[in-house]
Design an enzyme around this catalytic site. Structure first.
Site, mmCIF file in Angstrom:
data_model
loop_
_atom_site.group_PDB
_atom_site.id
_atom_site.type_symbol
_atom_site.label_atom_id
_atom_site.label_comp_id
_atom_site.label_asym_id
_atom_site.label_seq_id
_atom_site.Cartn_x
_atom_site.Cartn_y
_atom_site.Cartn_z
ATOM 1 N N ASP A 54 8.259 -8.207 -3.490
ATOM 2 C CA ASP A 54 7.092 -7.342 -3.350
ATOM 3 C C ASP A 54 5.847 -7.896 -4.044
ATOM 4 O O ASP A 54 5.897 -8.295 -5.210
ATOM 5 C CB ASP A 54 7.443 -5.978 -3.963
ATOM 6 C CG ASP A 54 6.580 -4.859 -3.439
ATOM 7 O OD1 ASP A 54 5.352 -5.016 -3.437
ATOM 8 O OD2 ASP A 54 7.131 -3.822 -3.029
ATOM 9 N N SER A 56 2.528 -5.225 0.061
ATOM 10 C CA SER A 56 3.686 -4.389 0.362
ATOM 11 C C SER A 56 3.440 -3.558 1.618
ATOM 12 O O SER A 56 3.120 -4.100 2.664
ATOM 13 C CB SER A 56 4.013 -3.513 -0.859
ATOM 14 O OG SER A 56 5.329 -3.019 -0.780
#
Length: 259
Positions: free
Chosen positions: A151, A39
């Protein structure tokens, strides 16, 4: 000399703490051989591996601000497209591929179709970052080949195991899954943030990652947390939190390197 690996975990805008930790390593001439990001950790790691020092990255973030990164769209699978992020990352990384870098680099994403963890160890750096940062419900999933990528925190929020697989002998992890995020849950964005943080915390514990690294760095943040996942107003505060945590961990890191 032992190969030093750094796992930079997820954490939204609090990822500026990664820069604080990196600045401490820079000041002490600790060479990083491997960086694996998840991320926001993938974005920070990519810029660092491309030769930008922490001071330059902070100046860049402050100079650009929030708006150039965000491309709001009519909600379908998310409110924000990664189109602008891709273009900026392509520009900042000069269109390089992961295999062009002098530091071993990788990112972690999650394929929503298969549910599998996806690790980028080659190919476009911009693709690798975009494939790691798409927070569900906020960013549209990133379409890559036949995958819909979200993510990396959904599968591996602090990718210590991958850092080891890529050859690191001294494993340093910067994990933010354990830190408090919001003091009051009163809107949709905070619901998403808190839900993700709870998931990351439980996933980290489930994978027993704490036992797999040599130095675990966990920056602490002031109560009240983040106003929003795109709020840049506290970047200095997060950077300093990272520096504080990095300095605390420094003796253990230096001891490992001297053995």
């Amino acid at each position: 000399m032992k190969k030093v690996g750094l796992a930079l975990g997820s954490g939204g805008i609090r990822g500026f703490a990664h820069l604080g930790v990196l600045s401490v390593l820079e000041e002490n001439d600790i060479k990083i051989d491997v960086i694996v990001g998840c991320s926001i950790g993938s974005l920070i790691g990519a810029l660092f591996c491309c030769g930008l020092d922490t001071s330059s990255i902070m100046k860049l973030a402050k100079g650009l601000g929030r708006d150039p990164w965000l491309d709001f769209v009519v909600p379908k699978m998310g409110f924000i497209s990664t189109k602008k992020i891709y273009e900026i990352m392509k520009l900042l990384t000069k269109g390089q591929k992961i295999e062009d870098l002098s530091i071993i680099f990788a990112t972690v994403g999650t394929d929503l179709k298969s549910g599998k963890e996806i690790v980028f160890t080659k190919g476009s750096i911009a693709d690798a970052v975009c494939g790691s940062i798409c927070i569900p419900g906020v960013f549209e999933p990133y379409e890559y080949k036949d995958m819909l990528l979200a993510d990396g925190a959904l599968s591996n929020p602090t990718p210590i195991d991958i850092t080891k697989k890529l050859g690191a002998e001294v494993l340093i992890a910067v994990d933010m899954a354990q830190s408090a995020v919001v003091s009051e849950i009163d809107n949709m964005q905070k619901v998403i943030v808190q839900s993700l943080k709870l998931m990351e915390k439980n996933l980290f514990q489930y994978r027993n990652l704490e036992e797999k690294c040599h130095v675990l760095i966990r920056p602490t943040f002031a109560a009240g947390g983040v106003k929003g996942m795109t709020d840049f107003s506290k970047m200095d505060e997060y950077f300093l939190a990272g520096r504080k945590a990095g300095k605390k961990a420094l003796p253990a890191i230096l001891k490992l390197l001297s053995e």
